[in-house]
Design a protein around this motif. Structure first.
Motif, PDB file in Angstrom:
ATOM      1  N   TYR A 275       0.800  -1.241   0.000  1.00  0.00           N
ATOM      2  CA  TYR A 275       0.000   0.000   0.000  1.00  0.00           C
ATOM      3  C   TYR A 275       0.821   1.275   0.000  1.00  0.00           C
ATOM      4  CZ  TYR A 275      -2.636  -3.849   1.970  1.00  0.00           C
ATOM      5  OH  TYR A 275      -3.131  -5.079   2.208  1.00  0.00           O
ATOM      6  N   ALA A 276       1.989   1.276   0.698  1.00  0.00           N
ATOM      7  CA  ALA A 276       2.838   2.469   0.738  1.00  0.00           C
ATOM      8  C   ALA A 276       2.068   3.716   1.137  1.00  0.00           C
ATOM      9  CB  ALA A 276       3.543   2.682  -0.603  1.00  0.00           C
ATOM     10  N   LEU A 277       1.168   3.574   2.084  1.00  0.00           N
ATOM     11  CA  LEU A 277       0.500   4.766   2.615  1.00  0.00           C
ATOM     12  C   LEU A 277       1.526   5.562   3.416  1.00  0.00           C
ATOM     13  CD1 LEU A 277      -2.915   3.291   3.789  1.00  0.00           C
ATOM     14  CD2 LEU A 277      -2.444   4.617   1.733  1.00  0.00           C
ATOM     15  N   PHE A 278       1.432   6.888   3.343  1.00  0.00           N
ATOM     16  CA  PHE A 278       2.366   7.719   4.109  1.00  0.00           C
ATOM     17  C   PHE A 278       1.992   7.627   5.572  1.00  0.00           C
ATOM     18  CE2 PHE A 278       1.880  10.045  -0.054  1.00  0.00           C
ATOM     19  CZ  PHE A 278       2.980   9.443  -0.627  1.00  0.00           C
ATOM     20  N   ARG A 279       2.887   7.042   6.360  1.00  0.00           N
ATOM     21  CA  ARG A 279       2.477   6.649   7.716  1.00  0.00           C
ATOM     22  C   ARG A 279       2.283   7.847   8.638  1.00  0.00           C
ATOM     23  NH1 ARG A 279       7.734   3.078   8.327  1.00  0.00           N
ATOM     24  NH2 ARG A 279       8.021   3.608   6.153  1.00  0.00           N
ATOM     25  N   HIS A 280       2.885   8.975   8.289  1.00  0.00           N
ATOM     26  CA  HIS A 280       2.762  10.127   9.179  1.00  0.00           C
ATOM     27  C   HIS A 280       1.611  11.040   8.771  1.00  0.00           C
ATOM     28  CE1 HIS A 280       5.093  11.380   5.737  1.00  0.00           C
ATOM     29  NE2 HIS A 280       4.669  12.596   5.972  1.00  0.00           N
ATOM     30  N   MET A 281       0.849  10.655   7.736  1.00  0.00           N
ATOM     31  CA  MET A 281      -0.265  11.493   7.291  1.00  0.00           C
ATOM     32  C   MET A 281      -1.586  10.787   7.578  1.00  0.00           C
ATOM     33  SD  MET A 281       0.832  12.801   3.538  1.00  0.00           S
ATOM     34  CE  MET A 281       2.516  13.279   3.166  1.00  0.00           C
ATOM     35  N   SER A 282      -2.622  11.603   7.827  1.00  0.00           N
ATOM     36  CA  SER A 282      -3.949  11.032   8.023  1.00  0.00           C
ATOM     37  C   SER A 282      -4.441  10.479   6.689  1.00  0.00           C
ATOM     38  CB  SER A 282      -4.909  12.104   8.523  1.00  0.00           C
ATOM     39  OG  SER A 282      -5.115  13.061   7.513  1.00  0.00           O
ATOM     40  N   VAL A 283      -5.507   9.725   6.763  1.00  0.00           N
ATOM     41  CA  VAL A 283      -6.117   9.180   5.551  1.00  0.00           C
ATOM     42  C   VAL A 283      -6.454  10.315   4.582  1.00  0.00           C
ATOM     43  CG1 VAL A 283      -8.269   8.166   4.705  1.00  0.00           C
ATOM     44  CG2 VAL A 283      -6.999   7.058   6.557  1.00  0.00           C
TER      45      VAL A 283
ATOM     46  N   THR B  67      -1.811   3.372  10.414  1.00  0.00           N
ATOM     47  CA  THR B  67      -1.594   2.267  11.341  1.00  0.00           C
ATOM     48  C   THR B  67      -2.858   1.885  12.089  1.00  0.00           C
ATOM     49  OG1 THR B  67      -0.831   3.920  12.891  1.00  0.00           O
ATOM     50  CG2 THR B  67       0.851   2.612  11.781  1.00  0.00           C
ATOM     51  N   GLN B  68      -3.871   2.781  12.048  1.00  0.00           N
ATOM     52  CA  GLN B  68      -5.113   2.479  12.775  1.00  0.00           C
ATOM     53  C   GLN B  68      -6.127   1.759  11.896  1.00  0.00           C
ATOM     54  OE1 GLN B  68      -5.518   6.710  13.634  1.00  0.00           O
ATOM     55  NE2 GLN B  68      -5.442   6.275  15.820  1.00  0.00           N
ATOM     56  N   LEU B  69      -5.733   1.435  10.675  1.00  0.00           N
ATOM     57  CA  LEU B  69      -6.665   0.804   9.744  1.00  0.00           C
ATOM     58  C   LEU B  69      -6.387  -0.687   9.610  1.00  0.00           C
ATOM     59  CD1 LEU B  69      -6.511   3.358   6.785  1.00  0.00           C
ATOM     60  CD2 LEU B  69      -7.972   3.422   8.807  1.00  0.00           C
ATOM     61  N   SER B  70      -7.409  -1.418   9.224  1.00  0.00           N
ATOM     62  CA  SER B  70      -7.210  -2.832   8.913  1.00  0.00           C
ATOM     63  C   SER B  70      -6.599  -2.934   7.520  1.00  0.00           C
ATOM     64  CB  SER B  70      -8.543  -3.557   8.933  1.00  0.00           C
ATOM     65  OG  SER B  70      -9.302  -3.187   7.808  1.00  0.00           O
ATOM     66  N   GLY B  71      -6.112  -4.117   7.179  1.00  0.00           N
ATOM     67  CA  GLY B  71      -5.474  -4.307   5.881  1.00  0.00           C
ATOM     68  C   GLY B  71      -6.398  -3.970   4.723  1.00  0.00           C
ATOM     69  N   GLY B  72      -7.640  -4.420   4.811  1.00  0.00           N
ATOM     70  CA  GLY B  72      -8.594  -4.169   3.735  1.00  0.00           C
ATOM     71  C   GLY B  72      -8.887  -2.685   3.579  1.00  0.00           C
ATOM     72  N   GLN B  73      -8.951  -1.983   4.729  1.00  0.00           N
ATOM     73  CA  GLN B  73      -9.191  -0.543   4.678  1.00  0.00           C
ATOM     74  C   GLN B  73      -8.011   0.183   4.053  1.00  0.00           C
ATOM     75  OE1 GLN B  73      -9.939  -0.023   8.838  1.00  0.00           O
ATOM     76  NE2 GLN B  73     -12.153  -0.143   8.614  1.00  0.00           N
ATOM     77  N   ARG B  74      -6.798  -0.222   4.409  1.00  0.00           N
ATOM     78  CA  ARG B  74      -5.605   0.395   3.828  1.00  0.00           C
ATOM     79  C   ARG B  74      -5.593   0.231   2.326  1.00  0.00           C
ATOM     80  NH1 ARG B  74      -0.775  -1.749   7.690  1.00  0.00           N
ATOM     81  NH2 ARG B  74      -1.944  -1.469   9.612  1.00  0.00           N
ATOM     82  N   GLN B  75      -5.964  -0.974   1.911  1.00  0.00           N
ATOM     83  CA  GLN B  75      -6.002  -1.293   0.493  1.00  0.00           C
ATOM     84  C   GLN B  75      -6.925  -0.319  -0.243  1.00  0.00           C
ATOM     85  OE1 GLN B  75      -4.581  -3.780  -1.551  1.00  0.00           O
ATOM     86  NE2 GLN B  75      -5.588  -2.407  -2.952  1.00  0.00           N
ATOM     87  N   ARG B  76      -8.098  -0.069   0.323  1.00  0.00           N
ATOM     88  CA  ARG B  76      -9.065   0.799  -0.346  1.00  0.00           C
ATOM     89  C   ARG B  76      -8.626   2.258  -0.307  1.00  0.00           C
ATOM     90  NH1 ARG B  76     -14.851  -0.660   1.814  1.00  0.00           N
ATOM     91  NH2 ARG B  76     -13.852  -1.701   3.564  1.00  0.00           N
ATOM     92  N   ILE B  77      -7.945   2.652   0.801  1.00  0.00           N
ATOM     93  CA  ILE B  77      -7.426   4.023   0.859  1.00  0.00           C
ATOM     94  C   ILE B  77      -6.341   4.209  -0.199  1.00  0.00           C
ATOM     95  CG2 ILE B  77      -6.195   5.705   2.281  1.00  0.00           C
ATOM     96  CD1 ILE B  77      -9.118   5.198   3.088  1.00  0.00           C
ATOM     97  N   ALA B  78      -5.496   3.198  -0.343  1.00  0.00           N
ATOM     98  CA  ALA B  78      -4.433   3.276  -1.349  1.00  0.00           C
ATOM     99  C   ALA B  78      -5.044   3.459  -2.733  1.00  0.00           C
ATOM    100  CB  ALA B  78      -3.575   2.015  -1.301  1.00  0.00           C
ATOM    101  N   LEU B  79      -6.149   2.791  -2.961  1.00  0.00           N
ATOM    102  CA  LEU B  79      -6.831   2.903  -4.250  1.00  0.00           C
ATOM    103  C   LEU B  79      -7.424   4.306  -4.419  1.00  0.00           C
ATOM    104  CD1 LEU B  79      -7.446   1.125  -6.646  1.00  0.00           C
ATOM    105  CD2 LEU B  79      -9.602   0.502  -5.599  1.00  0.00           C
ATOM    106  N   ALA B  80      -8.050   4.810  -3.358  1.00  0.00           N
ATOM    107  CA  ALA B  80      -8.621   6.163  -3.421  1.00  0.00           C
ATOM    108  C   ALA B  80      -7.523   7.180  -3.685  1.00  0.00           C
ATOM    109  CB  ALA B  80      -9.338   6.484  -2.110  1.00  0.00           C
ATOM    110  N   ARG B  81      -6.375   6.996  -3.063  1.00  0.00           N
ATOM    111  CA  ARG B  81      -5.262   7.920  -3.254  1.00  0.00           C
ATOM    112  C   ARG B  81      -4.785   7.901  -4.703  1.00  0.00           C
ATOM    113  NH1 ARG B  81       0.366   6.982  -0.135  1.00  0.00           N
ATOM    114  NH2 ARG B  81       0.480   5.301  -1.666  1.00  0.00           N
ATOM    115  N   ALA B  82      -4.727   6.682  -5.268  1.00  0.00           N
ATOM    116  CA  ALA B  82      -4.277   6.562  -6.657  1.00  0.00           C
ATOM    117  C   ALA B  82      -5.279   7.210  -7.610  1.00  0.00           C
ATOM    118  CB  ALA B  82      -4.079   5.093  -7.005  1.00  0.00           C
TER     119      ALA B  82
END
Lengths: 306, 369, 282
Positions: free
Chosen positions: B83-91, B135-150
């Motif tokens: 996912y490579a979400l930026f860990r120091h940024m909010s969703v 870090t407060q998200l589940s794996g599936g949620q992270r996946q969907r956020i990564a998609l929204a970001r893209a």
């Protein structure tokens, strides 16, 4: 060869280890063994670490506050403080920029000779501080390679401030780099790649993604670097020439006072450095705590993911 | 936007990751790059994105050579495996990142950014998580956020690297269906990489099968499953039983046994390998171990009869002596058929394929029988 | 079309690596090279005369002998301290944990005069030790104590994280197989700790060999008795015997480099053995 400490482990992990191991009979010693180990190790700690620290402050105040203050307010002491701050103010930023650059190149890219490069960066830690001073004397000293040329142009490096700064830069060289390299290697480059795909420029990527991720490690390295820069004795001693009021740093001033049997004054100045050490340890512990709670380890992330 | 790759080659040191790969990805399709790990599929995806550069070959985006275009300017959406979400940024800040990084002239106002982020979070059904940290998200949620970001940078293509790889089985299934639905709404040309054949067959419009840096087959899920072009594809797309044999007229000689084989494609005496899926095999009792009968001899090792169909595991037998050949087979029968045959563990039987897929040994030409 | 083989999507590689190499060469490599160049002006016989003079050899014996002893003492007590800090809960634990790094943070000169204040003839501890016939200051024992002080955190800080990472399951398994606590420690825990313990030992030793500031005050620097090798270099420098100082420095540098290589391989060993079981890295 300082800093076996790195940010890799966190205060949180330390707290539960004891409860984890003491909870079960299988991982617990008999009480007498536990108390024996605790007793011996704490006694060792008290005699070898705590007592010297206490001695500094007690000896500093032995002749009363007045002597203490006058030792610190002496012109030579003040100029030593000034020079120590100057040397640190130059050495720390230089090694900070170097540390970030080196960590970026080493952690984010693959190239040959990387491990060798890391070893070379660690080199100043394994060189005796005395030798760190000596090398600059050999180059810039009156009998050194550049000595005659420098004398001709009336530039003084050895037995002057530039030499002190150089020696300080050398002994504090690896601090920031060796803190950042493992940290940035563990973080990988996916986040930076993600930023680029999203259209960020190289500088934006560094500024908005990399820097926030390494800030605690960076601060940690800077604190350790600064402590060593202000406290360095051996290397600076070789290049300083011990000219009072001119080329005397705080640690050198301590030595001069001590050798002149002004013990109370020597310990007064030393107490200043001891305070600096305590501040360093406090900030360091705080950073460890922050880094531990701010960025959970990848282990915790994996737990959350499953 | 359509994507074409032309004669892509890429090596890492001595390891050839991609060897002369050419593919077309038509506009609006959802394509799966499927293959075992190390087959080059992720490398291909990264080359299309511009995260990696090919040693040779071209990537054409809408017919234009993109080789000189930096990843920044390619307008691709990339969803990373972890996912490579930026860990120091909010969703919220993660999703807004791409818009905020635009040059001042093109940058939307904070208000527009806010609207867009909420719109995207609503699309991935996670609007209520805007203020959380990764870090407060589940794996599936992270996946969907990564998609929204893209999606926030309005990409012309969407590239997903093992999008469900790090998730557990249940979440995986849900997200698969969800991704398919999302694609049907957005119709962005999308490519995703996976090593899970079920995932590829279920989600994609088309499947590209890769192995050792080569494309083995391309086609709709139905095509590749029904008509695998190579032994690799056959083996990769489901459980298989195989028989090494020699063509002998209209029969296939497997050791001392014989299998029927109608195809005329192979010369007599050709060494072949024949495949059959578990449901394409039937069993007939064979108490005596008669040699020369039709079918391959085997002994029942285990009967797993708890599902809708029963699974039977067998050990292959070799010739007259009935010694174990060391080969194992798996057969899927209806419960009714199992009852009819009155099968028991330890019993000797013969395997009879209803359908055989035959390939020349070491070759890729195939024929169905 | 052919692409450059050095394609890298992240920017700044040439810039940062170039800067790293330039800065490294300027500050560290070139000056260190100067030491070896300077020694090259000596003939081998001259070099040997300098580095094998009896007074110099006495400093080697003292420096290396006391460094080894200090590292050994630290290996034992550092392990105990790390064990106590990881395994037991006791009041003041966090404070003690933080203070372990004191020798890293406290300037060596300060440590030097503080230790002297403690162990001098009329010092805090010296006044009780002296009547017992135990002389510390101005004797090799004083050198040893200073080296124990500066080396302690190396052992604690290398062993501690490994101890923390130990799985309780390992010891539970040993106990379930009938091992006593001591057997478990000896055969299960110690082998896991060994690489880290040796690394800590080597780090403490390497630091001790080159140490100057904390030693010279308590050592008193009596030739042939309590003179350490780094001080020998300073003494030569003060006599303007630059080549002599350099020759001794070369001996020390060679030892340091050898130790650095040893430590590097020990750390690689620690990393590989520490990783089994707990996946700290992705």
């Amino acid at each position: 060869m300082a800093a076996a400490t790195t940010l890799a482990w966190t205060g949180a992990a330390r707290a539960d280890a004891a409860t984890r191991f003491e909870a079960q009979a299988a991982t617990r010693e008999a009480p007498w063994v536990k108390w024996l180990i605790l007793g011996i190790s704490l006694a060792f700690f008290a005699v070898f670490l705590l007592l010297p620290l206490v001695a500094v402050f007690v000896e500093a105040l032995r002749k009363g506050w007045e002597t203490y203050w006058s030792a610190l307010a002496h012109d030579d002491a003040l100029s030593a403080i000034g020079l120590t701050l100057t040397a640190a103010a130059i050495a720390v930023p230089l090694n900070l920029v170097f540390g970030v650059a080196a960590a970026w190149a080493i952690a984010k890219f693959e190239f040959r000779g990387k491990h060798f490069l890391i070893t070379l960066i660690d080199l100043p830690f394994s060189v005796s501080p005395v030798i760190a001073g000596l090398i600059y004397v050999l180059i810039f000293g009156a009998q050194g390679w550049l000595g005659p040329w420098l004398a001709e142009h009336d530039i003084r490096i050895i037995f002057a401030v530039p030499g002190i700064v150089l020696a300080t830069v050398f002994v504090t060289f690896p601090f920031v780099a060796r803190e950042l390299i493992p940290l940035m290697q563990a973080q990988g480059r996916e986040e930076e790649e993600a930023a680029l795909v999203l259209g960020a420029s190289g500088w934006q990527t560094f500024r908005h993604v990399t820097l926030p991720n390494i800030k605690w490690g960076l601060l940690y390295g800077v604190i350790l670097c600064n402590a060593r820069a202000m406290g360095e004795f051996g290397a600076v001693s070789v290049v300083s020439g011990h000219i009072r009021g001119q080329t005397n740093t705080l640690p050198l001033h301590v030595e001069i006072l001590y050798n002149e049997y002004q013990f109370a004054a020597a310990f007064a100045v030393a107490s200043l450095l001891a305070l600096l050490a305590l501040v360093t340890l406090t900030v360091k512990t705080w950073v460890e705590h922050r880094a531990g709670s701010g960025t959970p380890s990848s282990k915790a992330q994996q737990d959350a993911a499953s | 936007m359509s994507i074409q790759v032309r004669n892509i080659r890429k090596a890492f040191g001595d390891f050839v990751a991609l060897d002369d790969v050419s593919l077309d990805f038509p506009t609006g399709e959802l394509v799966a790059l499927l293959g075992p790990s190390g087959c080059g599929k992720t490398t291909l995806l990264r080359i299309i994105a511009g995260l990696e550069q090919a040693d040779a070959g071209q990537v054409l985006l809408d017919g234009e050579d993109a080789s000189g275009t930096h990843v920044r300017e390619r307008q691709v959406g990339f969803v990373f495996q972890h996912y490579a979400l930026f860990r120091h940024m909010s969703v919220f800040d993660n999703v807004a990142f791409g818009m905020r990084m635009k040059p001042r002239g093109e940058r939307p106002s904070e208000r527009q950014i806010r609207d867009k982020v909420h719109e995207l979070l609503a699309l991935v059904q996670l609007d209520w998580l805007a203020d959380r940290f990764p870090t407060q998200l589940s794996g599936g949620q992270r996946q969907r956020i990564a998609l929204a970001r893209a999606l926030a940078v309005e990409p012309r293509v969407l590239l997903l690297d093992e999008p469900f790889g790090a998730l557990d089985a249940k979440v995986r299934k849900e997200l698969r269906r969800w991704l398919r639905k999302l694609h049907d709404e957005l119709h962005i040309t999308s490519i995703f990489v996976t090593h899970d054949q079920e995932e590829a067959l279920e989600v994609a419009d088309r499947v590209v099968l890769m192995d050792h840096g080569h494309v083995e087959q391309t086609g709709t899920p139905e095509e590749v499953y029904r008509h695998p072009a190579t032994p690799f594809v056959y083996g990769f797309l489901g459980a298989v039983n195989f028989f090494h044999g020699r063509v002998d007229g209209s029969a296939l000689r497997v050791g001392d046994d014989v299998l029927p084989h109608a195809s005329q494609e192979f010369d007599a005496g050709a060494e072949v390998i024949a495949f059959a899926r578990p449901h394409e095999l039937d069993l007939v009792p064979d108490e005596q171990g008669d040699a020369g009968e039709i079918g391959v001899g085997a002994r029942i090792a285990r009967i797993l009869a708890f599902g809708v169909t029963a699974r039977i595991e067998l050990d292959g037998l070799n010739g007259l002596g009935g010694k174990s050949s060391g080969q194992h087979f798996e057969v899927e029968l209806t419960q009714q058929r199992v009852a009819e045959l009155n099968l028991a563990e330890g019993q000797r039987v013969r395997l009879l394929p209803s359908r055989l897929k035959v390939f020349e040994r070491n070759g890729t030409t195939g024929a169905s029988a | 079309m052919s692409a450059s083989r050095t394609f890298r999507v992240l920017p700044g590689f040439r810039l940062t690596l170039g800067y790293t190499l330039a800065y490294l060469s300027l500050i560290v490599l070139l000056p260190l090279g100067a030491v070896f160049l300077k020694t090259a002006t000596l003939s081998l016989a001259e070099f040997w005369t300098v580095v094998s003079a009896p007074r110099v050899v006495a400093t080697y014996k003292l420096s290396f002998g006391m460094s080894l002893a200090a590292a050994a003492i630290n290996a034992v007590f550092g392990l105990m301290l790390a064990w106590a800090l990881v395994r037991y809960a006791f009041p003041g634990k966090h404070l003690i944990d933080a203070l372990i790094d004191l020798p890293f943070a406290l300037p060596t000169a300060v440590a030097g005069i503080a230790l002297t204040a403690l162990y001098a003839k009329n010092g805090w501890l010296g006044q009780y030790l002296e009547p017992q016939g135990i002389q510390v200051a101005f004797r090799p024992l004083g050198v040893l104590i200073a080296l124990v002080f500066i080396g302690l955190p190396f052992v604690v800080r290398t062993v501690q994280p490994i101890l923390e990472d130990l799985d309780t399951e390992l010891e539970e398994a040993a106990a379930s197989l009938g091992a006593h606590r001591w057997q478990t420690f000896r055969h299960v825990i110690l082998p896991v700790l060994l690489p880290a313990l040796l690394t800590g030992f080597a780090l403490a030793f390497a630091r001790a060999v080159g140490e100057y500031g904390s030693v010279i005050f308590i050592a008193g620097n009596i030739p042939m008795v309590s003179e350490i090798t780094p001080l020998m270099i300073i003494t030569k420098l003060e006599q303007y015997d630059y080549t002599g100082a350099t020759a001794i420095a070369v001996v020390m540098l060679v030892v340091s480099f050898a130790l650095l290589l040893l430590i590097n391989s020990l750390q690689a060993w620690t990393a590989s053995s520490g990783k089994t079981g707990t996946g700290r890295d992705r």
